[in-house]
Design a protein around this motif. Structure first.
Motif, PDB file in Angstrom:
ATOM      1  N   THR A  87       2.124 -26.158  35.639  1.00 35.59           N
ATOM      2  CA  THR A  87       1.441 -25.150  36.431  1.00 35.59           C
ATOM      3  C   THR A  87       0.474 -24.371  35.548  1.00 35.59           C
ATOM      4  OG1 THR A  87       3.501 -24.930  37.675  1.00 35.59           O
ATOM      5  CG2 THR A  87       1.850 -23.226  37.998  1.00 35.59           C
ATOM      6  N   PRO A  88      -0.831 -24.441  35.779  1.00 36.02           N
ATOM      7  CA  PRO A  88      -1.785 -23.786  34.875  1.00 36.02           C
ATOM      8  C   PRO A  88      -1.597 -22.283  34.731  1.00 36.02           C
ATOM      9  CG  PRO A  88      -2.924 -25.385  36.245  1.00 36.02           C
ATOM     10  CD  PRO A  88      -1.531 -25.280  36.783  1.00 36.02           C
ATOM     11  N   ASN A  89      -1.064 -21.613  35.766  1.00 34.21           N
ATOM     12  CA  ASN A  89      -0.889 -20.163  35.628  1.00 34.21           C
ATOM     13  C   ASN A  89       0.429 -19.795  34.946  1.00 34.21           C
ATOM     14  OD1 ASN A  89       0.782 -20.796  37.754  1.00 34.21           O
ATOM     15  ND2 ASN A  89      -0.099 -19.338  39.195  1.00 34.21           N
ATOM     16  N   ILE A  90       1.186 -20.809  34.500  1.00 30.97           N
ATOM     17  CA  ILE A  90       2.362 -20.606  33.654  1.00 30.97           C
ATOM     18  C   ILE A  90       2.192 -21.310  32.309  1.00 30.97           C
ATOM     19  CG2 ILE A  90       4.828 -21.148  33.394  1.00 30.97           C
ATOM     20  CD1 ILE A  90       5.194 -20.631  36.344  1.00 30.97           C
ATOM     21  N   CYS A  91       1.617 -22.489  32.344  1.00 28.55           N
ATOM     22  CA  CYS A  91       1.435 -23.310  31.133  1.00 28.55           C
ATOM     23  C   CYS A  91       0.000 -23.163  30.636  1.00 28.55           C
ATOM     24  CB  CYS A  91       1.742 -24.767  31.434  1.00 28.55           C
ATOM     25  SG  CYS A  91       3.428 -25.039  32.041  1.00 28.55           S
ATOM     26  N   GLY A  92      -0.178 -22.308  29.630  1.00 26.97           N
ATOM     27  CA  GLY A  92      -1.524 -22.018  29.139  1.00 26.97           C
ATOM     28  C   GLY A  92      -2.234 -23.210  28.544  1.00 26.97           C
ATOM     29  N   GLY A  93      -1.473 -24.210  28.060  1.00 30.92           N
ATOM     30  CA  GLY A  93      -2.096 -25.399  27.493  1.00 30.92           C
ATOM     31  C   GLY A  93      -2.791 -26.264  28.520  1.00 30.92           C
ATOM     32  N   LEU A  94      -2.552 -25.986  29.824  1.00 25.33           N
ATOM     33  CA  LEU A  94      -3.187 -26.754  30.900  1.00 25.33           C
ATOM     34  C   LEU A  94      -4.336 -25.999  31.553  1.00 25.33           C
ATOM     35  CD1 LEU A  94       0.041 -28.013  32.727  1.00 25.33           C
ATOM     36  CD2 LEU A  94      -1.366 -29.301  31.105  1.00 25.33           C
ATOM     37  N   ALA A  95      -4.421 -24.686  31.315  1.00 23.84           N
ATOM     38  CA  ALA A  95      -5.388 -23.847  32.024  1.00 23.84           C
ATOM     39  C   ALA A  95      -6.751 -23.869  31.353  1.00 23.84           C
ATOM     40  CB  ALA A  95      -4.873 -22.411  32.090  1.00 23.84           C
ATOM     41  N   GLU A  96      -7.762 -23.648  32.156  1.00 21.73           N
ATOM     42  CA  GLU A  96      -9.102 -23.483  31.616  1.00 21.73           C
ATOM     43  C   GLU A  96      -9.187 -22.165  30.849  1.00 21.73           C
ATOM     44  OE1 GLU A  96     -11.853 -25.677  31.821  1.00 21.73           O
ATOM     45  OE2 GLU A  96     -10.142 -26.950  32.372  1.00 21.73           O
ATOM     46  N   PRO A  97     -10.007 -22.093  29.805  1.00 26.81           N
ATOM     47  CA  PRO A  97     -10.117 -20.854  29.022  1.00 26.81           C
ATOM     48  C   PRO A  97     -10.385 -19.642  29.910  1.00 26.81           C
ATOM     49  CG  PRO A  97     -11.304 -22.634  27.932  1.00 26.81           C
ATOM     50  CD  PRO A  97     -10.876 -23.163  29.273  1.00 26.81           C
ATOM     51  N   GLY A  98      -9.608 -18.592  29.685  1.00 26.21           N
ATOM     52  CA  GLY A  98      -9.795 -17.353  30.436  1.00 26.21           C
ATOM     53  C   GLY A  98      -9.123 -17.311  31.784  1.00 26.21           C
ATOM     54  N   THR A  99      -8.454 -18.399  32.188  1.00 21.08           N
ATOM     55  CA  THR A  99      -7.830 -18.418  33.513  1.00 21.08           C
ATOM     56  C   THR A  99      -6.317 -18.472  33.456  1.00 21.08           C
ATOM     57  OG1 THR A  99      -7.873 -20.838  33.724  1.00 21.08           O
ATOM     58  CG2 THR A  99      -9.837 -19.633  34.437  1.00 21.08           C
ATOM     59  N   GLY A 100      -5.723 -18.700  32.297  1.00 15.51           N
ATOM     60  CA  GLY A 100      -4.276 -18.870  32.222  1.00 15.51           C
ATOM     61  C   GLY A 100      -3.649 -17.996  31.157  1.00 15.51           C
ATOM     62  N   PRO A 101      -2.319 -18.113  30.956  1.00 14.16           N
ATOM     63  CA  PRO A 101      -1.619 -17.304  29.957  1.00 14.16           C
ATOM     64  C   PRO A 101      -1.955 -17.742  28.538  1.00 14.16           C
ATOM     65  CG  PRO A 101      -0.117 -18.871  30.963  1.00 14.16           C
ATOM     66  CD  PRO A 101      -1.402 -18.974  31.723  1.00 14.16           C
ATOM     67  N   ALA A 102      -1.495 -16.942  27.572  1.00 18.51           N
ATOM     68  CA  ALA A 102      -1.876 -17.164  26.172  1.00 18.51           C
ATOM     69  C   ALA A 102      -1.049 -18.238  25.484  1.00 18.51           C
ATOM     70  CB  ALA A 102      -1.761 -15.846  25.403  1.00 18.51           C
ATOM     71  N   ASN A 103      -0.008 -18.769  26.131  1.00 18.32           N
ATOM     72  CA  ASN A 103       0.802 -19.787  25.461  1.00 18.32           C
ATOM     73  C   ASN A 103       0.075 -21.133  25.423  1.00 18.32           C
ATOM     74  OD1 ASN A 103       1.508 -21.510  27.835  1.00 18.32           O
ATOM     75  ND2 ASN A 103       2.586 -19.693  28.545  1.00 18.32           N
ATOM     76  N   HIS A 104       0.673 -22.090  24.726  1.00 16.62           N
ATOM     77  CA  HIS A 104       0.078 -23.420  24.604  1.00 16.62           C
ATOM     78  C   HIS A 104       0.941 -24.478  25.289  1.00 16.62           C
ATOM     79  CE1 HIS A 104      -2.979 -21.892  21.893  1.00 16.62           C
ATOM     80  NE2 HIS A 104      -2.033 -21.299  21.169  1.00 16.62           N
ATOM     81  N   TRP A 105       1.765 -24.052  26.239  1.00 20.19           N
ATOM     82  CA  TRP A 105       2.634 -25.003  26.916  1.00 20.19           C
ATOM     83  C   TRP A 105       1.800 -26.002  27.733  1.00 20.19           C
ATOM     84  CZ3 TRP A 105       6.329 -21.064  29.773  1.00 20.19           C
ATOM     85  CH2 TRP A 105       6.955 -20.251  28.812  1.00 20.19           C
ATOM     86  N   THR A 106       2.255 -27.246  27.736  1.00 15.48           N
ATOM     87  CA  THR A 106       1.683 -28.244  28.639  1.00 15.48           C
ATOM     88  C   THR A 106       2.669 -28.615  29.743  1.00 15.48           C
ATOM     89  OG1 THR A 106       2.384 -30.007  27.134  1.00 15.48           O
ATOM     90  CG2 THR A 106       0.122 -29.200  26.907  1.00 15.48           C
ATOM     91  N   SER A 107       3.913 -28.152  29.621  1.00 15.77           N
ATOM     92  CA  SER A 107       4.900 -28.272  30.690  1.00 15.77           C
ATOM     93  C   SER A 107       6.016 -27.276  30.398  1.00 15.77           C
ATOM     94  CB  SER A 107       5.475 -29.694  30.794  1.00 15.77           C
ATOM     95  OG  SER A 107       6.280 -29.992  29.669  1.00 15.77           O
ATOM     96  N   ALA A 108       6.766 -26.939  31.434  1.00 16.42           N
ATOM     97  CA  ALA A 108       7.914 -26.048  31.294  1.00 16.42           C
ATOM     98  C   ALA A 108       9.127 -26.747  31.901  1.00 16.42           C
ATOM     99  CB  ALA A 108       7.661 -24.714  31.994  1.00 16.42           C
ATOM    100  N   PRO A 109      10.046 -27.257  31.081  1.00 15.44           N
ATOM    101  CA  PRO A 109      11.244 -27.912  31.623  1.00 15.44           C
ATOM    102  C   PRO A 109      12.007 -26.971  32.536  1.00 15.44           C
ATOM    103  CG  PRO A 109      11.068 -28.250  29.241  1.00 15.44           C
ATOM    104  CD  PRO A 109      10.039 -27.212  29.618  1.00 15.44           C
ATOM    105  N   LEU A 110      12.507 -27.491  33.643  1.00 16.77           N
ATOM    106  CA  LEU A 110      13.189 -26.631  34.605  1.00 16.77           C
ATOM    107  C   LEU A 110      14.477 -27.260  35.117  1.00 16.77           C
ATOM    108  CD1 LEU A 110      13.036 -23.947  36.178  1.00 16.77           C
ATOM    109  CD2 LEU A 110      11.837 -25.186  37.993  1.00 16.77           C
TER     110      LEU A 110
END
Length: 319
Positions: A87-110
């Motif tokens: 999810t780009p608004n949780i996983c900053g590694g997937l978001a476009e610059p300036g649109t997501g969180p500061a982390n570098h996650w590409t997935s969050a195990p759940l």
């Protein structure tokens, strides 16, 4: 006891449902900002910690839970058959610059860490939050008895759950219904979604996008439009045009009978927004749109609580 977990890009909410059937107030309810720092496993750890706190307040042990329903914002990916959030608004590694969180996650195990911690005695269901809300609206809300229907949330983002011929659509990884990421126009460069799409429905009409596009949050912008501000009225009318055409596309593609609309943006301003959305559907291709209902969610703002409850009710054999 059954546990209900609602995971969004902004907050995580947890509550316990006492025995019984039907929608009811959750006990030991708590909410926190969504964990977006540290390792990718921080989100699952947050959910478990909040479940433990809720159980302690209610005087039960985690092992005493009968079932846990998790309604989470998507998209999802499957890793070994278990849901991970991409999810780009949780996983900053997937978001476009300036649109997501500061982390570098590409997935969050759940699903995997939750299942391991809960153990085999607790039934676990993880579903897209809009699909879970659709299930709740079909059980207790505005979609009861409707076999061809959609639930659409208009909030920070735009989510969709779909039901055709009485079957809830899930898709290959549980991502059916991500119509908010369908393209609405070529879009100017500043109409950028966190997923990377330029000019999709979410980038042009979601509550979060209104802030980026117009410099005012959705509530303030719609309030100004209702007060007669011509710039705000034009901006809100354009958002309604984009979202309303998405609704029309769903109706004609799936031959729907009714669409239930939820989310804070819509429900806080329904008398102003609903007529504009309906105008984009009604009267166009009457053979497919005549009689289609565009209605507010029957469960209102409580649909976020009842969405995971609908999952555990089904798991526990109540429905």
């Amino acid at each position: 006891m059954k546990a209900c977990v609602d995971i969004g890009g902004t907050k995580v909410a947890v509550g316990l449902a006492p025995p019984g059937t039907g929608p009811r107030a959750l006990q030991a309810r708590r909410a926190e900002p969504t964990a977006k720092a540290g390792p990718p496993g921080a989100l699952a750890a947050q959910v478990l910690r909040m479940l433990d706190a809720a159980c302690a307040e209610a005087g039960v042990a985690r092992a005493d839970l009968r079932a846990v329903g998790v309604a989470a914002c998507g998209p999802f990916a499957l890793q070994g058959g278990a849901v991970e959030l991409v999810t780009p608004n949780i996983c900053g590694g997937l978001a476009e610059p300036g649109t997501g969180p500061a982390n570098h996650w590409t997935s969050a195990p759940l699903q995997a860490p939750l299942a391991e911690a809960l153990g085999p005695g607790v039934v676990l269901a993880v579903e897209n939050d809009a699909v879970a809300a659709l299930r709740a609206e079909r059980l207790w809300g505005a979609l009861r008895g409707v076999r061809n229907a959609a639930y659409v949330t208009w909030s920070t983002g735009i989510g969709v759950g779909l039901c055709v011929d009485g079957h809830v659509l899930r898709g290959k990884a549980g991502n059916a219904g991500h119509a908010g990421h369908s393209f609405a126009s070529d879009g100017p460069a500043w109409a950028l979604c966190g997923c990377g799409n330029q000019g999709d429905v979410e980038s042009l009409a979601a509550g979060g996008s209104m802030q980026r596009l117009h410099g005012r949050d959705a509530g303030a912008l719609i309030g100004a439009a209702q007060a007669g501000d011509p710039v705000a009225r034009a901006a809100v009318a354009q958002a309604c045009r984009v979202l309303g055409r998405m609704l029309y596309n769903l109706v004609v593609a799936l031959d729907l009978e009714r669409i239930s609309l939820g989310g804070a943006v819509l429900l806080h301003h329904a008398p102003y927004l609903l007529p504009q959305l309906r105008a984009e559907v009604e009267g166009r291709l009457p053979a497919l749109t005549r009689g289609v209902g565009i209605v507010p969610a029957g469960l209102g703002l409580a649909v976020g609580d009842y969405a995971p409850l609908a999952l555990v009710e089904a798991l526990a054999g109540s429905h």
